[in-house]
Write an enzyme that holds these catalytic residues in place. Sequence first.
Site, PDB file in Angstrom:
ATOM      1  N   SER A 354      -5.840  -1.736  11.223  1.00  0.00           N
ATOM      2  CA  SER A 354      -4.689  -2.024  12.076  1.00  0.00           C
ATOM      3  C   SER A 354      -3.470  -1.396  11.425  1.00  0.00           C
ATOM      4  CB  SER A 354      -4.495  -3.538  12.228  1.00  0.00           C
ATOM      5  OG  SER A 354      -3.452  -3.827  13.130  1.00  0.00           O
ATOM      6  N   GLU A 355      -2.702  -0.606  12.192  1.00  0.00           N
ATOM      7  CA  GLU A 355      -1.671   0.217  11.557  1.00  0.00           C
ATOM      8  C   GLU A 355      -0.537  -0.573  10.923  1.00  0.00           C
ATOM      9  OE1 GLU A 355      -0.876   1.132  16.075  1.00  0.00           O
ATOM     10  OE2 GLU A 355      -2.605   0.654  14.840  1.00  0.00           O
ATOM     11  N   ASN A 356      -0.465  -1.874  11.176  1.00  0.00           N
ATOM     12  CA  ASN A 356       0.543  -2.682  10.488  1.00  0.00           C
ATOM     13  C   ASN A 356       0.086  -3.127   9.098  1.00  0.00           C
ATOM     14  OD1 ASN A 356      -1.294  -4.332  12.087  1.00  0.00           O
ATOM     15  ND2 ASN A 356      -0.082  -6.083  11.438  1.00  0.00           N
ATOM     16  N   SER A 396      -0.585   2.518   5.183  1.00  0.00           N
ATOM     17  CA  SER A 396      -1.372   2.571   6.409  1.00  0.00           C
ATOM     18  C   SER A 396      -1.290   3.941   7.071  1.00  0.00           C
ATOM     19  CB  SER A 396      -0.881   1.493   7.384  1.00  0.00           C
ATOM     20  OG  SER A 396      -1.632   1.520   8.576  1.00  0.00           O
TER      21      SER A 396
END
Length: 530
Positions: A354-356, A396
């Site tokens: 998840s890019e967060n 990320s």
Amino acid sequence: MSSSLFTTQSILPARAFLLRRRACRPSTAIRLFSVAPALLPKNLKTKVWTSASDAIRDVKSGDIVLSGGFGLCGIPETLIKALSVRKEIVGLTAVSNNAGAGHSGLARLLESKQLDKLMISYLGGNKFFESMYLKGEVGLELVPQGTLVERMRAHASGMPAIFTPTGAHTAVETGDIPIRFRPGGQKAGVQQPGSQKETRIFNGKRYLLEPAIAGDVAFVHAWKADEVGNCIFKDTANNFNAVMARNAKLTIVEAEHIVPVGSLSPNEIHLPGIYVDRIVQATEPKQIEILAVAPEQEATEEKGHHERKLDIRRRIARRAAKEIQEGSYLNLGVGLPTLIPEYLPKDMQVWLESENGILGMGPYPTKNQVDPDIINAGKETTTLLPGASTFDSAESFSLIRGGHLDLAVLGAMQVSQAGDIANYMVPGKMVKGIGGAMDLVSNPEKTKIIVVMQHCAKDGSSKIKKACSLPVTGVRAVSTIITELAVFRVDREAGELELAELAEGVMLEEVRERTEAEFRVADTVQAMGS
């Protein structure tokens, strides 16, 4: 020799003794290192301030304020609230991932009319800000999420700019997204156009020159901070906080727990105290933007297999799951792609990113597992699997742009026959924001890009186009398109589309009628597994 010689009270006599021994035996090499007792100075200067209102007293009109957080996770709400009371401080530029939600986060400063411009990656459902922007009441610079964090990291590292493949061949490169409309909105025209980027070719690939972002003030939320500024962030609440803290002239941290010096292990610290100027106690409660929980077993059974099979979105997700291989590292975009894990074999191991800031994301939590510090890219509550890791947004997007993911599955509003994808805005009508999508499609040579979407838009028009009419997210990026009608393979180099599979009961002529793009038909068209 007695061990008592080496107590801290007798270091100097011990040193003299060893020097005498050394003089008598020159062939013996003996080195003595001085040892200082681990005591704190009596006049230790603490960075803790008594209140947020005092800590922000040097923020002034016109400042560039970096505000940490992702959605409502890890936002410095205590500091933002304190600033919102200072109505005389106006003309601020806020830099953040989002513009807040409801009446929280930067939405407070929008409502108080203290913000003149925002540099963000994603508006999401913030209709209030969207309306202000379209009316010309506030400026908006949309920046891809990975580019946003790298531009801040560049300034923190003493670099004036970066080169990135993200946004090449898009409106980010050409500056076609207006930063501000004239008073009266779009009909009145553009007051400040977007910024056109310089480009350069490296190894045959196009890169944009993006200037570093320098902050005057950084508002940061930490889980723990000691009195000299060393900070620890919890799970996905790290996001932009650590990078922003390193960037600004004045960094103010609000911490959930302020602990004495020496309480934190050096191995735990995410942010060294050298970057932190002031610390205050966080007093505002943590919020959850989208509470998503795992369905009760009974409710899941009641829904029934038949109803699920009739759901168009689920049919698409079920087919997309067949593209995923054991042990894959992959990113699933928001919306339809998040349904895919339901259709993976139960014994298959994959690593969802998840890019967060998650690698090893799990399913939705039960009610008892809900944690406001663990959310996914869609701002929903989620869980972490055994073996998971969490990290900041800079880490990320480094792994995303670097092509370390095997696969990314995204939704889209349009895809062209050459593999161009458009999924972030409808000019003049909807401004969702870029988010992390441009970064996710920036390295299709290493990370396979799959689009899942319904075949036609609500007005019946085809979403698979000869050329995208909406602003593109990336060009020649998509390798596979999956709809409820068919599966297409994309030859990105040739810019050609091939029909590979047909859904049950769907005829070739129906697909031709509902597809604007030109495509060839595979020698053997498979039945679309659903």
